[in-house]
Design a protein around this motif. Structure first.
Motif, PDB file in Angstrom:
ATOM      1  N   GLU A 227       5.762   8.161 -16.109  1.00  0.00           N
ATOM      2  CA  GLU A 227       5.309   8.056 -17.493  1.00  0.00           C
ATOM      3  C   GLU A 227       4.644   6.692 -17.724  1.00  0.00           C
ATOM      4  N   HIS A 228       5.374   5.624 -17.415  1.00  0.00           N
ATOM      5  CA  HIS A 228       4.852   4.255 -17.522  1.00  0.00           C
ATOM      6  C   HIS A 228       4.788   3.631 -16.133  1.00  0.00           C
ATOM      7  N   LEU A 229       3.676   2.997 -15.826  1.00  0.00           N
ATOM      8  CA  LEU A 229       3.520   2.280 -14.563  1.00  0.00           C
ATOM      9  C   LEU A 229       3.059   0.859 -14.851  1.00  0.00           C
ATOM     10  N   GLU A 230       3.795  -0.111 -14.321  1.00  0.00           N
ATOM     11  CA  GLU A 230       3.367  -1.511 -14.411  1.00  0.00           C
ATOM     12  C   GLU A 230       2.921  -1.994 -13.044  1.00  0.00           C
ATOM     13  N   LEU A 231       1.768  -2.677 -13.013  1.00  0.00           N
ATOM     14  CA  LEU A 231       1.285  -3.300 -11.782  1.00  0.00           C
ATOM     15  C   LEU A 231       1.429  -4.805 -11.912  1.00  0.00           C
ATOM     16  N   GLN A 232       2.540  -5.327 -11.381  1.00  0.00           N
ATOM     17  CA  GLN A 232       2.782  -6.768 -11.402  1.00  0.00           C
ATOM     18  C   GLN A 232       2.511  -7.316 -10.005  1.00  0.00           C
TER      19      GLN A 232
ATOM     20  N   ALA B 237      -0.329   8.924 -13.362  1.00  0.00           N
ATOM     21  CA  ALA B 237       0.506   8.053 -14.203  1.00  0.00           C
ATOM     22  C   ALA B 237       0.109   8.291 -15.649  1.00  0.00           C
ATOM     23  N   GLY B 238       1.100   8.282 -16.547  1.00  0.00           N
ATOM     24  CA  GLY B 238       0.803   8.494 -17.957  1.00  0.00           C
ATOM     25  C   GLY B 238       0.052   7.325 -18.566  1.00  0.00           C
ATOM     26  N   ALA B 239       0.549   6.114 -18.324  1.00  0.00           N
ATOM     27  CA  ALA B 239      -0.104   4.895 -18.800  1.00  0.00           C
ATOM     28  C   ALA B 239       0.107   3.812 -17.761  1.00  0.00           C
ATOM     29  N   ILE B 240      -0.924   3.010 -17.527  1.00  0.00           N
ATOM     30  CA  ILE B 240      -0.860   1.942 -16.529  1.00  0.00           C
ATOM     31  C   ILE B 240      -0.957   0.600 -17.247  1.00  0.00           C
ATOM     32  N   PHE B 241       0.006  -0.265 -17.000  1.00  0.00           N
ATOM     33  CA  PHE B 241       0.067  -1.590 -17.608  1.00  0.00           C
ATOM     34  C   PHE B 241      -0.274  -2.609 -16.520  1.00  0.00           C
ATOM     35  N   ILE B 242      -1.359  -3.327 -16.725  1.00  0.00           N
ATOM     36  CA  ILE B 242      -1.928  -4.152 -15.662  1.00  0.00           C
ATOM     37  C   ILE B 242      -1.637  -5.628 -15.903  1.00  0.00           C
ATOM     38  N   GLY B 243      -0.978  -6.261 -14.936  1.00  0.00           N
ATOM     39  CA  GLY B 243      -0.730  -7.684 -15.001  1.00  0.00           C
ATOM     40  C   GLY B 243       0.614  -8.042 -15.631  1.00  0.00           C
ATOM     41  N   ALA B 244       1.030  -9.282 -15.410  1.00  0.00           N
ATOM     42  CA  ALA B 244       2.361  -9.732 -15.803  1.00  0.00           C
ATOM     43  C   ALA B 244       2.574  -9.750 -17.315  1.00  0.00           C
ATOM     44  N   TYR B 245       1.504  -9.839 -18.104  1.00  0.00           N
ATOM     45  CA  TYR B 245       1.659  -9.958 -19.549  1.00  0.00           C
ATOM     46  C   TYR B 245       1.554  -8.613 -20.272  1.00  0.00           C
ATOM     47  N   SER B 246       1.302  -7.558 -19.525  1.00  0.00           N
ATOM     48  CA  SER B 246       1.161  -6.228 -20.137  1.00  0.00           C
ATOM     49  C   SER B 246       2.489  -5.490 -20.075  1.00  0.00           C
ATOM     50  N   ALA B 247       3.444  -5.956 -20.854  1.00  0.00           N
ATOM     51  CA  ALA B 247       4.760  -5.320 -20.872  1.00  0.00           C
ATOM     52  C   ALA B 247       4.655  -3.899 -21.408  1.00  0.00           C
ATOM     53  N   GLU B 248       5.503  -3.021 -20.907  1.00  0.00           N
ATOM     54  CA  GLU B 248       5.516  -1.646 -21.395  1.00  0.00           C
ATOM     55  C   GLU B 248       5.747  -1.603 -22.903  1.00  0.00           C
TER      56      GLU B 248
ATOM     57  N   GLU C  94       0.831  -1.206   0.000  1.00  0.00           N
ATOM     58  CA  GLU C  94       0.000   0.000   0.000  1.00  0.00           C
ATOM     59  C   GLU C  94       0.868   1.258   0.000  1.00  0.00           C
ATOM     60  N   GLU C  95       1.965   1.238   0.756  1.00  0.00           N
ATOM     61  CA  GLU C  95       2.841   2.401   0.783  1.00  0.00           C
ATOM     62  C   GLU C  95       3.585   2.543  -0.544  1.00  0.00           C
ATOM     63  N   ALA C  96       3.903   1.425  -1.170  1.00  0.00           N
ATOM     64  CA  ALA C  96       4.529   1.479  -2.492  1.00  0.00           C
ATOM     65  C   ALA C  96       3.585   2.113  -3.510  1.00  0.00           C
ATOM     66  N   ILE C  97       2.301   1.784  -3.418  1.00  0.00           N
ATOM     67  CA  ILE C  97       1.307   2.380  -4.307  1.00  0.00           C
ATOM     68  C   ILE C  97       1.211   3.885  -4.063  1.00  0.00           C
ATOM     69  N   SER C  98       1.275   4.295  -2.800  1.00  0.00           N
ATOM     70  CA  SER C  98       1.247   5.729  -2.484  1.00  0.00           C
ATOM     71  C   SER C  98       2.447   6.446  -3.100  1.00  0.00           C
ATOM     72  N   ALA C  99       3.583   5.752  -3.154  1.00  0.00           N
ATOM     73  CA  ALA C  99       4.786   6.344  -3.740  1.00  0.00           C
ATOM     74  C   ALA C  99       4.609   6.610  -5.231  1.00  0.00           C
ATOM     75  N   VAL C 100       3.770   5.819  -5.897  1.00  0.00           N
ATOM     76  CA  VAL C 100       3.507   6.043  -7.318  1.00  0.00           C
ATOM     77  C   VAL C 100       2.969   7.450  -7.547  1.00  0.00           C
ATOM     78  N   ASN C 101       2.053   7.883  -6.685  1.00  0.00           N
ATOM     79  CA  ASN C 101       1.453   9.199  -6.857  1.00  0.00           C
ATOM     80  C   ASN C 101       2.439  10.331  -6.596  1.00  0.00           C
ATOM     81  N   VAL C 102       3.491  10.038  -5.864  1.00  0.00           N
ATOM     82  CA  VAL C 102       4.547  11.028  -5.661  1.00  0.00           C
ATOM     83  C   VAL C 102       5.423  11.115  -6.916  1.00  0.00           C
ATOM     84  N   LEU C 103       5.733   9.962  -7.497  1.00  0.00           N
ATOM     85  CA  LEU C 103       6.601   9.922  -8.682  1.00  0.00           C
ATOM     86  C   LEU C 103       5.870  10.343  -9.951  1.00  0.00           C
ATOM     87  N   ALA C 104       4.552  10.064 -10.023  1.00  0.00           N
ATOM     88  CA  ALA C 104       3.753  10.373 -11.221  1.00  0.00           C
ATOM     89  C   ALA C 104       4.475   9.913 -12.483  1.00  0.00           C
TER      90      ALA C 104
END
Length: 428
Positions: A323-328, A342-353, A311-321
């Motif tokens: 370009e590409h974000l992957e949620l693995q 986030a500019g673009a969110i890539f969801i799951g292990a198969y959604s490579a940037e 959860e804290e790692a997710i909060s850090a995403v909003n600080v970094l904002a």
């Protein structure tokens, strides 16, 4: 190689990664822009020879139909099919995103609405020095085409023999680009902004480029519109203990190989995973063709950060904002609503940037360097202008005349008030 670090929101590095425009670069760019405005084609020819080491005359600045045809025909059918399939995906996505005109009528008979109209002409900057970005042609020209832009112009630096890379030419043909010019750098931006005898002036300039291109875009903005001031690429991967270290390392390197100033960051709650990713990065670097660039990027702007909780790692995403974000992570959609920037969110292990860079459909021209806090990816909307439609009926003006006049006088603008009241007097 970068090592894992225990991290929290309060200790996370806030170093701003930017190609700062120093005074010397700013001076050089202003000189180039001024020279192109004053000398036109002659400046483009001289600057192309000085910077790209290619001697062209004015008749060679624009790609001929024969050059375009040869560039396209020299690409294999298999690769042309790849580009066409990617183009189809991009076109489909932006057709769905196309805003619609709308009108509404109220009980007083007045009509309000909004009409979307495309800009007349767009210039696209396509980098070709470090890597010939044929994908950028598709990701920028196709949304413009969907929007209805009449004239789409591509500028890109020539190769040593004075030609344009075949992949870029093929992408131009598939995307429906109207004109291609063999110019790059700040001089290309200036030519698009102000026009020369050969290069047409456009209404908007889009596309990524180096610090000279970005600085030139900043200087010509206002005389012409631009998409954004793009910086070096970046990726943030949020991963839990179930993610693959090999996959994460590969994705971090996919950005690190772009540029020594690219940023590749892992955010996780697992020290074991971060340690394995560190080792895997070293293994994969061993035979990476652009290993020197990737290593410098990782050492300067990379990070493997271990937080007390996911959860804290997710909060850090909003600080970094990023370009590409992957949620693995095991349940990526459980965190989606918590991500604001986030500019673009890539969801799951198969959604490579890389899927987004080339094939999925959304444009890969994305906000960088934390600007996802207030800006969006390039889209079909960037090539449209919104016009408000206002039609007040007689009844509507009668019922609101006194309010409008009072508001005008609050601002001490008497003529505004009289413009309403005279209509009421004429109507009697």
């Amino acid at each position: 190689m970068i090592q894992p670090k225990n991290m929290s929101l309060t200790t996370m590095p806030q170093q701003k990664r930017t190609e700062t425009t120093n005074r010397e670069i700013d001076r050089q760019v202003l000189e180039i822009v001024s020279r192109v405005r004053g000398e036109g084609d002659a400046a483009l020819i001289a600057l192309t020879e000085a910077f790209d080491k290619v001697a062209l005359d004015a008749t060679q600045l624009r790609c001929t139909k024969e050059e375009l045809d040869f560039g396209t025909s020299s690409l294999s059918d298999a690769l042309k099919n790849v580009l066409q399939n990617a183009a189809d995906n991009i076109r489909s996505f932006h057709e769905k995103a196309m805003p619609r005109n709308w009108f509404s009528t109220n009980e007083q008979g007045s009509v309000l609405g909004q009409r979307q109209t495309p800009v007349d002409s767009v210039g696209i900057y396509v980098p070709s020095g470090s890597a010939p970005l044929a994908s950028t042609v598709l990701m920028t020209a196709i949304p413009a085409k969907v929007a209805g832009v009449k004239n789409i112009v591509v500028v890109t630096p020539p190769e040593a023999d004075g030609t344009i890379h075949q992949g870029i030419l093929a992408a131009c043909a598939i995307a429906g680009v109207d004109e291609v010019y063999k110019i790059g750098g700040a001089q290309a931006v200036a030519a698009l902004a102000y026009g020369t005898a050969t290069v047409p002036k456009v209404d908007k300039i889009v596309g990524p480029g180096n610090v000279y291109v970005a600085t030139a875009k900043r200087h010509v903005y206002g005389d012409v519109d631009i998409d954004m001031i793009a910086g070096p690429s970046e990726i943030v991967v949020v991963a839990d203990e179930g993610a693959s270290p090999r996959v994460i390392a590969a994705d971090l390197l996919s950005q690190a190989e772009h540029d020594p100033m690219a940023s590749s960051v892992l955010l996780t709650s697992s020290m074991e995973l971060a340690t394995e990713v560190s080792s895997e990065l070293e293994r994969q670097l061993a035979d990476l063709p652009r290993a020197a660039i990737a290593r410098k990027s990782l050492e300067s702007y990379g990070g493997l950060y271990v937080f007390p909780s996911l959860e804290e790692a997710i909060s850090a995403v909003n600080v970094l904002a990023p370009e590409h974000l992957e949620l693995q992570v095991a349940e990526p959609y459980a965190y989606l609503d918590q991500i604001r920037h986030a500019g673009a969110i890539f969801i799951g292990a198969y959604s490579a940037e890389s899927v987004g860079d080339y094939f999925a459909g959304p444009s890969h021209v994305l906000p960088t360097n934390g600007t996802a806090r207030f800006s969006s990816p390039l889209s079909v909307e960037d090539f449209l202008k919104r016009t408000s439609i206002i039609h007040y009926s007689r009844q509507a003006l009668q019922e609101n005349a006194s309010s409008i006049a009072a508001f005008a006088r609050l601002e001490e603008l008497e003529a505004h008030a009289r413009a309403i009241e005279i209509r009421m007097e004429e109507d009697q």
